[in-house]
Every structure is written in structure tokens, then in C-alpha cells.
Motif scaffolding. Sequence first.
Motif, short mmCIF file in Angstrom:
data_model
loop_
_atom_site.label_atom_id
_atom_site.label_comp_id
_atom_site.label_asym_id
_atom_site.label_seq_id
_atom_site.Cartn_x
_atom_site.Cartn_y
_atom_site.Cartn_z
N LEU A 158 17.89 -4.94 -24.71
CA LEU A 158 17.12 -6.17 -24.49
C LEU A 158 15.63 -5.88 -24.55
O LEU A 158 15.16 -4.88 -24.02
CB LEU A 158 17.45 -6.76 -23.12
CG LEU A 158 18.76 -7.55 -23.03
CD1 LEU A 158 19.17 -7.71 -21.57
CD2 LEU A 158 18.60 -8.92 -23.69
N LEU A 159 14.91 -6.78 -25.22
CA LEU A 159 13.45 -6.71 -25.30
C LEU A 159 12.90 -8.09 -25.01
O LEU A 159 13.30 -9.07 -25.64
CB LEU A 159 13.02 -6.27 -26.70
CG LEU A 159 11.51 -6.33 -27.01
CD1 LEU A 159 10.74 -5.30 -26.19
CD2 LEU A 159 11.25 -6.13 -28.51
N THR A 160 11.99 -8.20 -24.05
CA THR A 160 11.35 -9.48 -23.78
C THR A 160 10.15 -9.66 -24.71
O THR A 160 9.53 -8.69 -25.15
CB THR A 160 10.89 -9.60 -22.32
OG1 THR A 160 9.88 -8.63 -22.06
CG2 THR A 160 12.06 -9.41 -21.37
N LEU A 192 11.89 -2.70 -32.75
CA LEU A 192 11.14 -3.89 -32.37
C LEU A 192 10.17 -3.60 -31.22
O LEU A 192 9.05 -4.11 -31.19
CB LEU A 192 12.10 -5.01 -31.97
CG LEU A 192 13.10 -5.49 -33.04
CD1 LEU A 192 13.98 -6.59 -32.47
CD2 LEU A 192 12.37 -5.97 -34.28
N THR A 193 10.59 -2.75 -30.30
CA THR A 193 9.74 -2.39 -29.16
C THR A 193 8.51 -1.64 -29.63
O THR A 193 7.40 -1.84 -29.11
CB THR A 193 10.53 -1.55 -28.14
OG1 THR A 193 11.71 -2.27 -27.75
CG2 THR A 193 9.69 -1.25 -26.91
N GLU A 194 8.67 -0.76 -30.61
CA GLU A 194 7.53 -0.02 -31.14
C GLU A 194 6.49 -0.98 -31.72
O GLU A 194 5.28 -0.81 -31.49
CB GLU A 194 8.00 0.96 -32.22
CG GLU A 194 8.76 2.16 -31.68
CD GLU A 194 9.25 3.06 -32.79
OE1 GLU A 194 9.00 2.74 -33.98
OE2 GLU A 194 9.88 4.09 -32.49
N ARG A 195 6.95 -1.98 -32.45
CA ARG A 195 5.98 -2.92 -33.04
C ARG A 195 5.31 -3.75 -31.94
O ARG A 195 4.10 -4.00 -32.00
CB ARG A 195 6.66 -3.82 -34.06
CG ARG A 195 5.65 -4.76 -34.76
CD ARG A 195 6.27 -5.52 -35.90
NE ARG A 195 5.26 -6.38 -36.51
CZ ARG A 195 4.42 -6.04 -37.49
NH1 ARG A 195 4.47 -4.81 -37.98
NH2 ARG A 195 3.54 -6.88 -37.98
N LYS A 196 6.09 -4.19 -30.96
CA LYS A 196 5.50 -4.95 -29.86
C LYS A 196 4.46 -4.09 -29.14
O LYS A 196 3.38 -4.58 -28.77
CB LYS A 196 6.59 -5.38 -28.88
CG LYS A 196 6.04 -6.10 -27.65
CD LYS A 196 7.14 -6.38 -26.63
CE LYS A 196 6.55 -6.94 -25.34
NZ LYS A 196 7.55 -7.15 -24.29
N LEU A 197 4.75 -2.82 -28.93
CA LEU A 197 3.83 -1.92 -28.24
C LEU A 197 2.52 -1.80 -29.00
O LEU A 197 1.43 -1.84 -28.41
CB LEU A 197 4.48 -0.55 -28.05
CG LEU A 197 3.68 0.52 -27.31
CD1 LEU A 197 3.38 0.07 -25.89
CD2 LEU A 197 4.44 1.83 -27.31
N VAL A 198 2.60 -1.67 -30.31
CA VAL A 198 1.40 -1.51 -31.13
C VAL A 198 0.57 -2.79 -31.17
O VAL A 198 -0.66 -2.75 -31.10
CB VAL A 198 1.79 -1.07 -32.55
CG1 VAL A 198 0.59 -1.15 -33.49
CG2 VAL A 198 2.36 0.34 -32.54
N HIS A 199 1.24 -3.93 -31.24
CA HIS A 199 0.52 -5.20 -31.44
C HIS A 199 0.18 -5.92 -30.14
O HIS A 199 -0.81 -6.64 -30.09
CB HIS A 199 1.34 -6.12 -32.35
CG HIS A 199 1.36 -5.68 -33.78
ND1 HIS A 199 0.48 -6.16 -34.71
CD2 HIS A 199 2.14 -4.79 -34.43
CE1 HIS A 199 0.71 -5.60 -35.88
NE2 HIS A 199 1.72 -4.77 -35.74
#
Length: 465
Positions: A177-179, A337-344
Motif C-alpha cells: 500500500l502507498l498513500t 511508485l514509492t521511489e517516484r513519490k519520494l523524488v517528486h
Amino acid sequence: MNHTVGRADGLAQTLALRIDQRLLLPGARLPSVREAARLHGLSPSTVVAAYDRLQAQGLVEARAQRGFFVRETRPAGNTPARSAARATAAAGPAPFDSLTLIRSLLRSEQQDSPAHGTLPLSWLDATPLRQALRAVLAPGQDALLLRYADPAGDPELRAVLAARLAEIGVHANADQLLTTVGATQALDLIAHSLAQPGDAVLVDEPGWPIEYARLTQAGLRLLPVARGPQGPDLAHMAQLIQQHRPRLYVTVSVLHNPTGHCLNLAQAHEVVRLCESGDTLIVEDDTYAAFAPAHSPRLAALDGLRRTLYVSGFAKILGAGLRVGYVAGAPALIARLTERKLVHELCSSAVLERALAHLLTRGGLRKQAERLQVRLQAARNRCARLAEQHGFEFAAPPQGLFGWLNTGVDSEQLAQALHPSGWASAPERLFSPSRRSGPHLRVNFASAQDARYWQALAKARDALR
């Protein structure tokens, strides 16, 4: 003579405004001279003069034996008609194409339009969320305000979401899960992380125009799959998968927007099978889950989240100010997906996510959903009666928030005819990635309770006939 010229200028400016607002989309056919004369109470010669002005300004083009069409590429510059259009744009009803639709969603005065995509503000109650925010901001909770949150999302919220997903047969643990900042961000992360520019993507037709815009801006090729009140064209889907090997299939399986259709179990099984055969990831957008009939099958449940990403959020049921969504999927996909959220984004709001967890664990959302379901059922019944009284029918039995209304005439021309009376409409062409027109309008049941809307709709339809 001057009177005729003035009327021609007035019609030309009105149509230029609609083109500038993108209420008339590139490629759209203008009403015939005879139709326009009847609609606007003008002589045919006055209409011809107005169309000639638009053609001279480069806004429309004449096609032999077919009529006048909005140009695919509008010219640069500042013609008198376009200047007038810009000056009066704020006064007209909101236009409805993919990008201007997004802007209209942010205009509170459009919340009660039959073309809108959310519940009216008067239907929503902020009290439970306000109480939840007070609880999580009580003394001793300062860390929620002062520290960065977990990039994957608030642990308490993810635990609650996992339990809620299990209720609909979707089994996921915390690392699945990713919020996100609303379901919108989840879909954006998927489009940019799990596909490359040039990849093919299956989409429903009709479908959600903002998703078309999102995928197109990511450089992806859209492959429309016909979707009607009886479900997707599975034979066509199989053909597209075999020929193009699409990377993703982005779909709304339950309470499809705009038709209101829900996949039955047999259809859902076949969709999963076809996508597995083509190594196609399924992106299941369940934004309207709160309005769904009980026991509706989810693709993510049938697939066990092996090749399905399940996306949902809470804006439609709690209010658009709560920008909390989430995505569930296989651990490897969620990690990307978490990696992209972290970067952006670094992270999403710990305060809002903890407040939502508080609200969910205490049953506040469930109670609100039950109240809204009762009210929405009454709204659907009223819309069905009003539609029947005025000679319309829905393409499928009304359920959920939207109905796919068959008007019997070209819905884009119908939307144009309704525009002067102040009613914004969402015609079939808006929901088509191939820009195909048709007789259907998407109607928001909650915002279409005014009998005057149906009277205006019937009057405009009869004039077009």
C-alpha cells in the motif's frame, strides 16, 4: 442592413467565445445554416455572414458538402472576436473538455451543475472530519506537524486501509500500500513510473477525459476499448492486446464513469485473463467505491494484486479538500511508485492521513456513506421519473452517481443549444478519446433534481429534431 450586420457580428462573437472556451472543440461541426437560424432566431443569410466572419478569422473552416467545422489548430494572434471572447469568458457556463474540466472542478459555483463530477456541497458534512482533525492535533501530537511523514504513508492509515480492502476481497499488507495526494496522484505515478513514452495503453471508450489527458501528456498511445451499458467489448480488447501488447489497461470496473456500468463476475474474469495473456498491467480506478452496490466484483480481488493496481480515494465521499488517496499492488510495483513519490513529493500529509485513519476506525465514514446512499437513491428515482416525463431514457438502469442519458440527438449540438440558457452539459464527445460524438449526456443524479433543467433539455432536443 446595419441591423443584419450587428446580428451577424453578435453570433460570430458568441461562437468565437465558445471556441475560445473549448466548449466547441477542434473538429466539431457547427450547426447547419438552417439549424443555426432556427436555434438563434436569425435569417439564414445572417448565419452565413457570421460563419464567413469566423472563417475569415481562421476559427472555422468550410468543408465541401459537409458544412463548417472548428479548425484543428487555432491561429495565434488577437482577432477582434477572440478579444471579445476573452473579455466575456468568465460570464459563461464552464466549458467541458479535458483541461478546462479540471479547472471547472475547482470552481465552487459549478458544484451543482448536472455536468459536474462530484456531490453538491450541500450534501456533504465536514463535521466528522473536523472532529478527527481536532483529535489528531491534540497536545502530544506535535510530531505530525514537525516531521516529514513516512514516504509510503501513515502506518496507521495503511493498516486501516488494508482491513477495508479485505472487506471487498482485496488482500494486501502494509508493503503493498502507498498513500498519495488523492487518487489523481496515484494514477499519475503509475502513468510515469510503469510505462514509457510510446507505450500503448488500453482505455475505456467512453471514459474519463482527465485520464486521457494524463496518459497523453505522459507520451502514451491510447487504444480505446468500446464500453457500453453491458460492459467492455471483450473481443475488441483481445484483438488490441494481441496486436499492440499494451503496457496498461486503465479502467473503472465498478460504477464506470460515465455509463454507470459494473462488471459482472464473468466479465471481470475475462478481463483478467485477457490482460494476463498479453502481459498487460491492470489499473483499476475505484474512485466511486463508496457508492458501489454490495458485493461488486473487483479485478484486484480476482487477480490477487499480482498484475492489478487498485486505486481509490475519499474526495468524492468526504469532500475534495481531503486530498488522500492510495494504491495497492504487488510489492515490487509499489516500491517503484514509492521511489517516484519520494523524488517528486517527499511525502504526503501526515496530519490528513492520521485524521482519516481516526475517522475510519471510528465508523464516521461508514455512517456518512450510508446516509448519502439513501439520499442518492432518492435522487436517482427522481431523475428517472423526470427523464421519462420528458421523453428521455437512460442507457442502463440508474445506479451510482452518474447516468448515461440517451437524448436521441447529437449531444454536442444539444450542449451548444443549452449553453445560452445557462445549463452546462457533459456530451458524449467529451468522454471519447477518438473525439466521437453521439446521443448521450452524462448526468449527475445529485445535481439534476431541478425540473427546469429537464424542461430546457427537452426544449433544446425538440428544436434540434
